[in-house]
Design a protein around this motif. Structure first.
Motif, PDB file in Angstrom:
ATOM      1  N   PRO A 286     -38.094  -4.030  -6.519  1.00 55.60           N
ATOM      2  CA  PRO A 286     -36.946  -4.096  -6.200  1.00 55.60           C
ATOM      3  C   PRO A 286     -37.342  -4.546  -4.571  1.00 55.60           C
ATOM      4  CG  PRO A 286     -36.994  -2.309  -7.310  1.00 55.60           C
ATOM      5  CD  PRO A 286     -38.322  -2.697  -7.656  1.00 55.60           C
TER       6      PRO A 286
ATOM      7  N   ALA B 109     -35.786  -7.815  -2.322  1.00 55.82           N
ATOM      8  CA  ALA B 109     -34.935  -7.746  -1.313  1.00 55.82           C
ATOM      9  C   ALA B 109     -35.673  -8.670  -0.063  1.00 55.82           C
ATOM     10  CB  ALA B 109     -34.768  -6.477  -0.774  1.00 55.82           C
TER      11      ALA B 109
ATOM     12  N   PHE C  90     -23.515  -2.732  -3.690  1.00 55.75           N
ATOM     13  CA  PHE C  90     -23.331  -1.829  -4.837  1.00 55.75           C
ATOM     14  C   PHE C  90     -21.945  -1.637  -5.281  1.00 55.75           C
ATOM     15  CE2 PHE C  90     -27.526   0.602  -6.031  1.00 55.75           C
ATOM     16  CZ  PHE C  90     -28.218  -0.533  -5.593  1.00 55.75           C
TER      17      PHE C  90
ATOM     18  N   VAL D 229     -24.473   4.402  -2.735  1.00 54.78           N
ATOM     19  CA  VAL D 229     -25.131   5.699  -3.251  1.00 54.78           C
ATOM     20  C   VAL D 229     -25.237   6.571  -1.996  1.00 54.78           C
ATOM     21  CG1 VAL D 229     -27.335   7.041  -4.002  1.00 54.78           C
ATOM     22  CG2 VAL D 229     -26.565   4.661  -5.003  1.00 54.78           C
TER      23      VAL D 229
ATOM     24  N   PHE E   8     -31.723   4.502   8.244  1.00 51.28           N
ATOM     25  CA  PHE E   8     -31.868   3.628   6.922  1.00 51.28           C
ATOM     26  C   PHE E   8     -31.811   2.209   7.346  1.00 51.28           C
ATOM     27  CE2 PHE E   8     -28.690   1.730   3.864  1.00 51.28           C
ATOM     28  CZ  PHE E   8     -29.543   1.679   2.854  1.00 51.28           C
TER      29      PHE E   8
ATOM     30  N   ALA F 197     -39.005  -2.942   7.435  1.00 54.28           N
ATOM     31  CA  ALA F 197     -39.605  -3.071   6.204  1.00 54.28           C
ATOM     32  C   ALA F 197     -39.696  -4.559   5.772  1.00 54.28           C
ATOM     33  CB  ALA F 197     -39.227  -2.173   5.240  1.00 54.28           C
ATOM     34  N   GLN F 198     -38.515  -5.316   5.739  1.00 49.34           N
ATOM     35  CA  GLN F 198     -38.427  -6.584   5.351  1.00 49.34           C
ATOM     36  C   GLN F 198     -39.031  -7.427   6.066  1.00 49.34           C
ATOM     37  OE1 GLN F 198     -34.809  -8.220   3.907  1.00 49.34           O
ATOM     38  NE2 GLN F 198     -34.037  -6.470   2.657  1.00 49.34           N
TER      39      GLN F 198
ATOM     40  N   LEU G 215     -29.417  -7.492   7.283  1.00 48.77           N
ATOM     41  CA  LEU G 215     -30.423  -7.862   6.477  1.00 48.77           C
ATOM     42  C   LEU G 215     -30.380  -9.410   6.417  1.00 48.77           C
ATOM     43  CD1 LEU G 215     -30.532  -5.090   4.146  1.00 48.77           C
ATOM     44  CD2 LEU G 215     -32.231  -5.171   5.685  1.00 48.77           C
TER      45      LEU G 215
ATOM     46  N   ALA H 163     -30.909   7.045  -5.641  1.00 52.01           N
ATOM     47  CA  ALA H 163     -31.176   6.978  -3.977  1.00 52.01           C
ATOM     48  C   ALA H 163     -32.466   6.252  -3.740  1.00 52.01           C
ATOM     49  CB  ALA H 163     -31.104   8.222  -3.632  1.00 52.01           C
TER      50      ALA H 163
ATOM     51  N   PHE I 278     -33.773   3.895  -5.798  1.00 49.26           N
ATOM     52  CA  PHE I 278     -33.584   2.423  -5.814  1.00 49.26           C
ATOM     53  C   PHE I 278     -32.699   1.777  -4.799  1.00 49.26           C
ATOM     54  CE2 PHE I 278     -30.405  -0.646  -8.039  1.00 49.26           C
ATOM     55  CZ  PHE I 278     -31.421  -1.740  -8.151  1.00 49.26           C
ATOM     56  N   TYR I 279     -31.781   2.292  -4.615  1.00 49.13           N
ATOM     57  CA  TYR I 279     -30.880   2.035  -3.365  1.00 49.13           C
ATOM     58  C   TYR I 279     -31.670   1.490  -2.102  1.00 49.13           C
ATOM     59  CZ  TYR I 279     -26.672   2.036  -0.369  1.00 49.13           C
ATOM     60  OH  TYR I 279     -25.518   1.392   0.453  1.00 49.13           O
ATOM     61  N   LEU I 280     -32.480   2.548  -1.893  1.00 51.97           N
ATOM     62  CA  LEU I 280     -33.155   2.144  -0.568  1.00 51.97           C
ATOM     63  C   LEU I 280     -34.292   1.115  -0.900  1.00 51.97           C
ATOM     64  CD1 LEU I 280     -34.262   5.810   0.250  1.00 51.97           C
ATOM     65  CD2 LEU I 280     -33.058   4.336   1.623  1.00 51.97           C
ATOM     66  N   GLN I 281     -35.064   1.157  -2.087  1.00 52.91           N
ATOM     67  CA  GLN I 281     -35.741   0.038  -2.500  1.00 52.91           C
ATOM     68  C   GLN I 281     -35.213  -1.312  -2.338  1.00 52.91           C
ATOM     69  OE1 GLN I 281     -37.406   1.979  -6.048  1.00 52.91           O
ATOM     70  NE2 GLN I 281     -39.116   0.639  -5.543  1.00 52.91           N
ATOM     71  N   SER I 282     -33.707  -1.378  -2.787  1.00 51.54           N
ATOM     72  CA  SER I 282     -32.823  -2.605  -2.837  1.00 51.54           C
ATOM     73  C   SER I 282     -32.603  -3.185  -1.641  1.00 51.54           C
ATOM     74  CB  SER I 282     -31.677  -2.257  -3.843  1.00 51.54           C
ATOM     75  OG  SER I 282     -30.733  -1.821  -3.112  1.00 51.54           O
ATOM     76  N   ARG I 283     -32.828  -2.548  -0.417  1.00 52.02           N
ATOM     77  CA  ARG I 283     -32.773  -2.795   0.539  1.00 52.02           C
ATOM     78  C   ARG I 283     -34.066  -3.232   1.338  1.00 52.02           C
ATOM     79  NH1 ARG I 283     -28.435  -3.330  -1.381  1.00 52.02           N
ATOM     80  NH2 ARG I 283     -26.476  -2.238  -0.896  1.00 52.02           N
TER      81      ARG I 283
ATOM     82  N   VAL J 267     -36.894  -1.351   1.314  1.00 53.50           N
ATOM     83  CA  VAL J 267     -37.721  -0.165   1.814  1.00 53.50           C
ATOM     84  C   VAL J 267     -38.824  -0.064   0.593  1.00 53.50           C
ATOM     85  CG1 VAL J 267     -37.932   2.155   2.279  1.00 53.50           C
ATOM     86  CG2 VAL J 267     -35.989   0.766   2.907  1.00 53.50           C
TER      87      VAL J 267
END
Lengths: 251, 433
Positions: free
Chosen positions: A74, A78, A86, A90, A100, A107-108, A164, B377, B379-384, B386
């Motif tokens: 995933p 990204a 979403f 979440v 965050f 990270a990207q 992003l 949570a 997955f949410y972070l990974q989808s961004r 991270v």
């Protein structure tokens, strides 16, 4: 930009087939909408594209600028430029919204071999973008989505998208739970991001959102397939007559 | 009452391996009394109520199991940048060369061995005294053993506001070191001190810290137990709190074969406040036990116990926490939370929260949970964008946040967060990753 070919997906844990051969091609700068009755597989499509666990791809492919998405983690999707807003953002207690956002952006950048943004520059940029979405400083400090109203959560999704700068944005029922004013705010946020190099896939039940975010192409999805494709007028037809006519016509 | 044969044999064997009681004057009396307490109790055994989850065998053994010291590489020692009064112990022995002069504004520090020679000393009223009081209703034989046989330690008298924190650094060099340290801290009314402790100390380490916090005084304690994988430790904190006084204690434990940290706190004056917190992260052969006993003996006192453990690859966490509210301790505010985050199915958390209340106007709450990481949570972070490992670290730090928040000093808290982040980057569950 995004090309989905003959995508078949079932649930990993049970023998339930959800997508039965989805074909979809979105060109650069285009806005596509997917509408369809409940259970047609719209949200599943968004999750499979972004790499959520629990689904098994049994056939087909999905590529972003030629790169196969379905084989990536995933986070790599990204970094390749895919973004999913979403339907139910979440809540993450204990992780500050700002931390965050900055972790995600850096990270990207890191994975693309670009230099990280300094804390000061980042702060300036976030504040600027947050302001246009009417997200105040307090919301940035709070833990991710914790205690946010439905509207705040959706605005926070758009803020992440703005930070992003993805090339392919999927909005999964972003209009759900929004009042008229919030929908306008969110749509304005999305429209501000529209550009020649950025494409959108807008998943929605209602024509309303498409009054604000004007699509180039509208698809109707049912029983795991795209059954009809047309222009914006297709959305109006659904709004006026429901899905029954279209389903019968194709059926 | 005679001890059961097995306990008697174990104790005889252990005592035979220890030197004869040392010291003259007041301390020899204190040591003799402690030895008598130990002889009456025997060593802890797996069948004892508070040792069911933790096997004391390696702590009881005559000789310590060998443990290599760990080289932290380029990781800077904790508290390095702070202006502090540094006291270094190597394998449990005071190292004057590596230590600062034992004096600073508002504090007097003596070595146990030096003070023991005096005919009269303030520590007479403290050394072994809180430990003895803390033997009831739950026996703590290893603390009595420590009082009887401690080979070194500090007596710290705080007369005012200590301007610098006192930092005790426990260096572990020898693979077979067996250290027994006993410190006493006496805070005069209104005085304040921050005590920092850092390091694994020895292959096997026993430490007792007795703290008398007089009316209106404040004692802050932050401890990092080092990163040695193989060491074993049993530690006791005994504290007595006067009216309007404050105790805050935070412990970070990363690694270690066996750690048993006991805290016994008596709130004896009204409006006193005790906050005890711990964050433990364990990977593999790791057993970590927090055993806490807080007694509310006066009105309107507040106590908090916040203990969080992150366990992976077969690590074990134990929490035994009790709040005792005596009759008359009205308006007590007691809070206790113990939680574990299990990163795989091989790890386990054993918790025994207890409340015993004899007053009718009190507020006491306790909770204990054990859970896995929130995949949604993650997955949410990974989808961004991270990466999974980083996302996991973020969620783990979020889980530990409530414990780390108990550290009053924000710079130290931040340093600890960063250390944990690096630790989490190096460690991960082998299951399902």
């Amino acid at each position: 930009m995004l090309e989905i070919k003959n995508l078949h997906v079932k649930l990993e844990e049970e023998d339930k087939v959800i997508l039965r051969g989805v074909d979809l091609k979105i060109g650069a700068g285009e806005v596509h909408a997917i509408m369809g009755p409940n259970g047609s597989g719209k949200s599943t499509l968004s999750y499979v594209l972004s790499g959520r666990d629990g689904y098994e791809v049994t056939a087909g492919s999905a590529t972003l600028d030629g790169a196969e998405l379905l084989e990536m983690e995933p986070e790599d999707r990204a970094a390749a430029g895919l973004f999913l807003a979403f339907q139910y953002p979440v809540e993450i207690p204990g992780v500050g919204n700002m931390t965050f956002l900055r972790t995600a952006v850096n990270a990207q950048k890191k994975s693309r071999g670009e230099p990280e943004v300094s804390a000061a520059d980042f702060l300036k940029l976030v504040r600027e973008k947050a302001k246009t979405l009417k997200i105040d400083a307090e919301m940035l400090k709070r833990p991710v989505n914790v205690g946010f109203s439905g509207g705040e959560k959706k605005r926070n999704e758009i803020l992440q998208m703005a930070m992003l700068e993805p090339r392919m944005c999927i909005l999964d029922e972003t209009d759900s739970g929004l009042d008229v004013d919030a929908m306008k705010l969110v749509s304005d946020g999305v429209n501000a991001l529209r550009s020649e190099g950025r494409s959108f896939l807008v998943i929605t039940h209602y024509q309303r959102l498409l009054d604000h975010i004007k699509p180039d192409v509208v698809h109707i999805m049912a029983a795991g397939r795209i059954i009809k494709t047309g222009g914006p007028e297709l959305a109006l037809e659904v709004e006026n007559n429901g899905y029954a006519d279209i389903l019968n016509e194709v059926g | 009452m005679a001890l059961p044969k097995a306990k008697e044999d174990a104790l005889s064997a252990r005592l035979a391996g220890l030197p004869a009681l040392s010291g003259k004057g007041w301390i020899s009396a204190a040591r003799a009394e402690a030895l008598a307490r130990l002889q009456a109790m025997g060593l802890p055994a797996k069948r004892d109520e508070y040792w069911r989850y933790t096997d004391p065998a390696s702590l009881n053994a005559v000789d310590p199991a060998a443990a290599k010291s760990f080289n932290p590489g380029d990781e800077a020692p904790p508290f390095d940048g702070l202006d502090r009064l540094k006291v270094v112990f190597v394998d449990g022995v005071f190292d004057p060369q590596a230590s600062d002069d034992l004096g600073a504004e508002g504090i007097r520090i003596e070595r146990l061995a030096d003070a023991a020679a005096a005919d009269i000393h303030w520590a007479q009223g403290l050394y072994g005294v809180l430990e003895a009081a803390g033997q009831s209703p739950v026996q703590r034989p290893l603390a009595a053993l420590n009082t009887a046989f401690a080979t070194d330690g500090l007596l710290i008298h705080v007369t005012g506001n200590a301007t610098k924190p006192v930092a005790l650094i426990y260096v572990h060099n020898s693979d077979n070191s067996d250290a027994i340290l006993h410190h006493c801290v006496k805070l005069d009314p209104g005085a304040s001190l921050t005590l920092l402790e850092n390091g694994p100390a020895a292959a096997r380490f026993s430490k007792v810290l007795e703290v008398d916090v007089a009316d209106g005084a404040s004692f802050h304690h932050i401890r990092l137990q080092g990163r040695d994988h193989e060491r074993r430790a049993v530690t006791h904190l005994f504290a007595r709190l006067g009216a309007r006084s404050e105790l805050r204690s935070f412990t970070l434990t990363a690694n270690g074969r066996l750690t048993r940290n006991e805290a016994v706190v008596d709130l004896t004056g009204p409006d006193a406040r005790a906050h005890l917190a711990g964050a433990a992260v364990g990977d593999g052969d790791f057993h970590h036990d927090d055993t806490v006993f807080i007694t509310h003996g006066a009105e309107a006192c507040e106590s908090r116990q916040v203990f969080k453990k992150v366990l992976m690859n077969g690590a074990t966490g134990v929490f035994q926490g009790k709040i005792l509210v005596k009759s008359g301790a009205q308006k007590t505010d007691g809070y206790q939370i113990s939680q574990s985050l299990l990163l795989d199915e091989d790890s386990q958390f054993l918790a025994k929260p207890e409340l015993e209340i004899y007053a009718d106007d009190v507020k006491c709450s306790h909770g204990s949970t054990s859970g896995a990481i929130d995949e949604t949570a993650l997955f949410y972070l990974q989808s961004r964008g991270v990466p999974r490992r980083t996302a996991q670290a973020l969620l783990v730090l979020a889980f530990l946040a409530e414990a780390i928040q108990e550290i009053a000093d924000e710079d130290i808290a931040e340093d600890i967060r960063e250390r944990l982040e690096r630790w989490l980057a190096r460690h991960g569950s082998k299951a399902g990753a």
